[in-house]
Design a protein around this motif. Structure first.
Motif, PDB file in Angstrom:
ATOM      1  N   MET A   1       0.866  -1.185   0.000  1.00 30.47           N
ATOM      2  CA  MET A   1       0.000   0.000   0.000  1.00 30.47           C
ATOM      3  C   MET A   1       0.903   1.235   0.000  1.00 30.47           C
ATOM      4  O   MET A   1       1.039   1.932   1.013  1.00 30.47           O
ATOM      5  CB  MET A   1      -0.905  -0.011   1.233  1.00 30.47           C
ATOM      6  CG  MET A   1      -2.007   1.045   1.197  1.00 30.47           C
ATOM      7  SD  MET A   1      -2.822   1.275   2.795  1.00 30.47           S
ATOM      8  CE  MET A   1      -3.783  -0.234   2.951  1.00 30.47           C
ATOM      9  N   PRO A   2       1.551   1.504  -1.140  1.00 31.89           N
ATOM     10  CA  PRO A   2       2.497   2.620  -1.181  1.00 31.89           C
ATOM     11  C   PRO A   2       1.808   3.979  -1.041  1.00 31.89           C
ATOM     12  O   PRO A   2       0.677   4.154  -1.499  1.00 31.89           O
ATOM     13  CB  PRO A   2       3.135   2.499  -2.571  1.00 31.89           C
ATOM     14  CG  PRO A   2       2.169   1.711  -3.376  1.00 31.89           C
ATOM     15  CD  PRO A   2       1.480   0.781  -2.416  1.00 31.89           C
ATOM     16  N   GLY A   3       2.505   4.918  -0.438  1.00 32.26           N
ATOM     17  CA  GLY A   3       2.063   6.306  -0.409  1.00 32.26           C
ATOM     18  C   GLY A   3       2.303   6.918  -1.775  1.00 32.26           C
ATOM     19  O   GLY A   3       3.387   6.786  -2.334  1.00 32.26           O
ATOM     20  N   THR A   4       1.275   7.552  -2.342  1.00 33.94           N
ATOM     21  CA  THR A   4       1.414   8.125  -3.683  1.00 33.94           C
ATOM     22  C   THR A   4       0.912   9.564  -3.761  1.00 33.94           C
ATOM     23  O   THR A   4       0.758  10.097  -4.855  1.00 33.94           O
ATOM     24  CB  THR A   4       0.650   7.273  -4.728  1.00 33.94           C
ATOM     25  OG1 THR A   4      -0.740   7.297  -4.402  1.00 33.94           O
ATOM     26  CG2 THR A   4       1.138   5.837  -4.749  1.00 33.94           C
ATOM     27  N   GLY A   5       0.667  10.188  -2.605  1.00 36.64           N
ATOM     28  CA  GLY A   5       0.163  11.562  -2.619  1.00 36.64           C
ATOM     29  C   GLY A   5       1.285  12.581  -2.571  1.00 36.64           C
ATOM     30  O   GLY A   5       2.190  12.470  -1.738  1.00 36.64           O
ATOM     31  N   HIS A   6       1.231  13.548  -3.465  1.00 34.97           N
ATOM     32  CA  HIS A   6       2.240  14.602  -3.548  1.00 34.97           C
ATOM     33  C   HIS A   6       1.550  15.957  -3.584  1.00 34.97           C
ATOM     34  O   HIS A   6       0.337  16.038  -3.775  1.00 34.97           O
ATOM     35  CB  HIS A   6       3.063  14.441  -4.832  1.00 34.97           C
ATOM     36  CG  HIS A   6       3.819  13.143  -4.916  1.00 34.97           C
ATOM     37  ND1 HIS A   6       3.230  11.964  -5.296  1.00 34.97           N
ATOM     38  CD2 HIS A   6       5.113  12.851  -4.663  1.00 34.97           C
ATOM     39  CE1 HIS A   6       4.127  10.996  -5.262  1.00 34.97           C
ATOM     40  NE2 HIS A   6       5.282  11.502  -4.893  1.00 34.97           N
ATOM     41  N   CYS A   7       2.323  17.016  -3.479  1.00 38.33           N
ATOM     42  CA  CYS A   7       1.759  18.363  -3.699  1.00 38.33           C
ATOM     43  C   CYS A   7       1.266  18.496  -5.121  1.00 38.33           C
ATOM     44  O   CYS A   7       0.278  19.167  -5.381  1.00 38.33           O
ATOM     45  CB  CYS A   7       2.824  19.438  -3.530  1.00 38.33           C
ATOM     46  SG  CYS A   7       3.570  19.484  -1.949  1.00 38.33           S
ATOM     47  N   ALA A   8       2.030  17.921  -6.047  1.00 37.01           N
ATOM     48  CA  ALA A   8       1.764  18.123  -7.464  1.00 37.01           C
ATOM     49  C   ALA A   8       0.818  17.052  -7.982  1.00 37.01           C
ATOM     50  O   ALA A   8       1.108  15.856  -7.916  1.00 37.01           O
ATOM     51  CB  ALA A   8       3.057  18.116  -8.268  1.00 37.01           C
TER      52      ALA A   8
ATOM     53  N   CYS B   1      -0.101  -3.359  -6.896  1.00 31.64           N
ATOM     54  CA  CYS B   1      -0.237  -3.064  -5.465  1.00 31.64           C
ATOM     55  C   CYS B   1      -1.700  -3.163  -5.030  1.00 31.64           C
ATOM     56  O   CYS B   1      -2.611  -2.750  -5.754  1.00 31.64           O
ATOM     57  CB  CYS B   1       0.281  -1.661  -5.167  1.00 31.64           C
ATOM     58  SG  CYS B   1       2.044  -1.500  -5.480  1.00 31.64           S
ATOM     59  N   ALA B   2      -1.905  -3.654  -3.805  1.00 31.56           N
ATOM     60  CA  ALA B   2      -3.263  -3.847  -3.295  1.00 31.56           C
ATOM     61  C   ALA B   2      -3.997  -2.517  -3.133  1.00 31.56           C
ATOM     62  O   ALA B   2      -5.212  -2.457  -3.285  1.00 31.56           O
ATOM     63  CB  ALA B   2      -3.215  -4.566  -1.953  1.00 31.56           C
ATOM     64  N   GLY B   3      -3.266  -1.470  -2.817  1.00 29.54           N
ATOM     65  CA  GLY B   3      -3.883  -0.156  -2.620  1.00 29.54           C
ATOM     66  C   GLY B   3      -2.823   0.921  -2.641  1.00 29.54           C
ATOM     67  O   GLY B   3      -1.627   0.624  -2.753  1.00 29.54           O
ATOM     68  N   VAL B   4      -3.280   2.154  -2.574  1.00 27.17           N
ATOM     69  CA  VAL B   4      -2.356   3.285  -2.403  1.00 27.17           C
ATOM     70  C   VAL B   4      -2.891   4.150  -1.262  1.00 27.17           C
ATOM     71  O   VAL B   4      -4.105   4.213  -1.027  1.00 27.17           O
ATOM     72  CB  VAL B   4      -2.207   4.149  -3.680  1.00 27.17           C
ATOM     73  CG1 VAL B   4      -1.704   3.317  -4.844  1.00 27.17           C
ATOM     74  CG2 VAL B   4      -3.516   4.858  -4.044  1.00 27.17           C
ATOM     75  N   LEU B   5      -1.975   4.799  -0.554  1.00 26.70           N
ATOM     76  CA  LEU B   5      -2.321   5.631   0.594  1.00 26.70           C
ATOM     77  C   LEU B   5      -1.977   7.064   0.215  1.00 26.70           C
ATOM     78  O   LEU B   5      -0.806   7.385   0.041  1.00 26.70           O
ATOM     79  CB  LEU B   5      -1.499   5.160   1.802  1.00 26.70           C
ATOM     80  CG  LEU B   5      -1.713   5.838   3.145  1.00 26.70           C
ATOM     81  CD1 LEU B   5      -3.178   5.814   3.557  1.00 26.70           C
ATOM     82  CD2 LEU B   5      -0.857   5.157   4.209  1.00 26.70           C
ATOM     83  N   MET B   6      -3.025   7.898   0.049  1.00 24.58           N
ATOM     84  CA  MET B   6      -2.772   9.212  -0.547  1.00 24.58           C
ATOM     85  C   MET B   6      -2.908  10.392   0.391  1.00 24.58           C
ATOM     86  O   MET B   6      -3.995  10.698   0.887  1.00 24.58           O
ATOM     87  CB  MET B   6      -3.700   9.430  -1.747  1.00 24.58           C
ATOM     88  CG  MET B   6      -3.087   8.951  -3.044  1.00 24.58           C
ATOM     89  SD  MET B   6      -4.043   9.537  -4.481  1.00 24.58           S
ATOM     90  CE  MET B   6      -3.667  11.288  -4.417  1.00 24.58           C
ATOM     91  N   LEU B   7      -1.787  11.073   0.591  1.00 24.78           N
ATOM     92  CA  LEU B   7      -1.800  12.375   1.236  1.00 24.78           C
ATOM     93  C   LEU B   7      -2.607  13.337   0.372  1.00 24.78           C
ATOM     94  O   LEU B   7      -2.588  13.227  -0.859  1.00 24.78           O
ATOM     95  CB  LEU B   7      -0.382  12.947   1.312  1.00 24.78           C
ATOM     96  CG  LEU B   7       0.541  12.508   2.423  1.00 24.78           C
ATOM     97  CD1 LEU B   7       1.952  13.025   2.140  1.00 24.78           C
ATOM     98  CD2 LEU B   7       0.052  13.037   3.771  1.00 24.78           C
TER      99      LEU B   7
END
Lengths: 311, 311
Positions: free
Chosen positions: A82-89, A105-111
């Motif tokens: 569940m990689p983090g994929t949230g960025h400012c851009a 990947c099973a999921g993504v964790l987004m900032l």
């Protein structure tokens, strides 16, 4: 939307995996894969790589994509990631989210985008919505990452409601690192019934969370104490649950006397007998000798260990 | 360090140029180049492209590099450019700073890494130092960007002192967007004598700044009111200076009643008769119709205009 079959959702304890860097501050893929293997062997159900504790925001999209490819090549199952994929851009968030989906990947964790402060829910809705539409893949399972103490920009209940109504199945849950149990409970009460999986951002709330419908936790100290934390997850219905919870909370309390990320790295360096782990990428700095000594001494005094870590 | 001749330092009024986006949120290079030409024709000494007001943190490194190349290809002199190149990720900051130097930009304006909060000056020193060493080019002129209300992570006087001592000539100055005149004055008193060029981050402090040794200002409203602001810069020693300053401060006051970035875009859309300018990239949103009407009505009531903007 490109059709596709979703991976089974991850439930249990996830570690936001710390990232090793060389002396030149380049990410060290081999050491990273080794630590991920140890975490899965030691009780983690999943790996929330590229989280806050991963120094992910100090790395470029290209660096993170290369690490993700190294994990898959190294035999770490996409179903555990569940990689983090949230960025400012916006464009960066789309690029890494798409890569994560394509790598299985099973999921993504987004900032949320976190540079501009005081932004509206409408602006955040457009950001997440644009990522989902552009990735355009039914395999996507997106977890919202609420961590106001660091990101400053948070995920409100109203935003969750709107995203979940528009993208059921894709909007899969949240990590709540607010440190505010009332907020976690409100997420659970509001959305768990709609298949929205909530993970408290600290094992301190693990047992309480599970009793209210949480699916596990995603916690910094999962990097060094995965076995006992996973044990609370497995035994939360047992008579022994409160005692087990008290044990992992005590370990957490020791670790967070020091700056968390360098403390996790010092612990892995010490108990794994692998000094290279101490390096942090700027702007973070490693613990001082005195800080590390205080940490290790106190961890040993409560019987802490990291079985199977040292080569 | 790779040897090279530095460009003459920019002095005067710089605009943190707003970025036009298409309906698909892609940067619109042609419109961007046109606005940059108008700014230089209208009194700006330089263009601080990719600043906070540029929504730069909502764009990837690749998008910003492409816009920079479009500016150079469009005949905007590198000697007038001070692009923002600071990111959370060390590797991103290095990549865009290197590109800016290679494209002949007079300087770069660098945010500190801003995701992790409460970081130490030692960590920030390592970050800036690593960028300078990796770019490794004597042509580099680096301006530190202090904007604590947004970035939360700031540039202390102690950090400036340390960087300036280690990299004289390369560390060229700062933009101070703290909004705190006492801080700007402390930067000027502490470092102006060492060739450290200070630019207040608002024209409200332009005259006072020039009287204390500032080299100009870098200001949001430079995007729409460059002529009158540049006029204060040119005439600051005249008897009329305080009256001229009062005029530009009054315009600023009107604009900042609305959210600044969409307000600038609405003004350019309205006075340039070019509605496409209204689009903001998420997480920012355009003004509502009522907000824009209030802005334009009040601007007109004080005699505001944008000469030469409409095609």
């Amino acid at each position: 939307m490109k059709p596709g079959n979703k991976t089974k959702r991850i439930e249990g304890v996830l570690a936001p995996v710390i990232t090793p860097f060389g002396k030149d501050y380049a990410p060290d893929a081999a050491r990273f894969v080794r630590h991920c293997r140890w975490l899965l062997r030691s009780g983690c159900a999943g790996l929330a790589v590229f989280g806050t504790n991963s120094e992910a925001n100090s790395m470029s999209v290209a660096e993170k994509r290369a690490l993700l490819e190294a994990l898959i090549a190294g035999g770490i199952p996409g179903a555990s990631l569940m990689p983090g994929t949230g960025h400012c851009a916006l464009s960066d968030s789309i690029e890494l989210t798409r890569a994560a989906v394509e790598l299985g990947c099973a999921g993504v964790l987004m900032l949320p985008p976190f540079y501009y402060k005081g932004v509206s829910d409408e602006g955040l809705y457009r950001h997440f919505s644009e990522v989902i539409e552009r990735v355009g893949d039914e395999r996507l399972q997106l977890y919202l990452y609420h961590i106001p103490p660091v990101a400053q920009v948070g995920i409100t209940l109203g935003l969750i409601e709107r995203l979940l109504a528009k993208y059921p199945g894709i909007v899969a849950g949240a990590k709540d690192s607010s440190g505010d149990w009332n907020n976690t409970r409100a997420m659970l009460e509001g959305f768990a019934k709609d298949g929205f999986d909530v993970f408290p951002g600290s094992e301190v709330f693990l047992l309480e969370g599970l009793r209210h419908g949480a699916k596990g936790c995603i916690t910094a100290t999962g990097n060094i104490n995965p076995g006992p934390i996973a044990n609370v997850y497995r035994q939360w219905r047992s008579a022994d649950a409160d005692r087990l919870q008290a044990g992992i909370s005590a370990t957490r309390k020791v670790v967070q006397k020091q700056p968390m990320i360098p403390a996790l790295k010092s612990a892995v360096a010490h108990f794994g007998n692998d000094p290279a782990w101490r390096t942090c990428r700027p702007p973070l700095v490693e613990l001082t000798g005195a800080q590390e000594e205080a940490l290790i001494t106190e961890l040993k005094s409560i019987g802490f260990s990291m079985p199977g870590l040292a080569a």
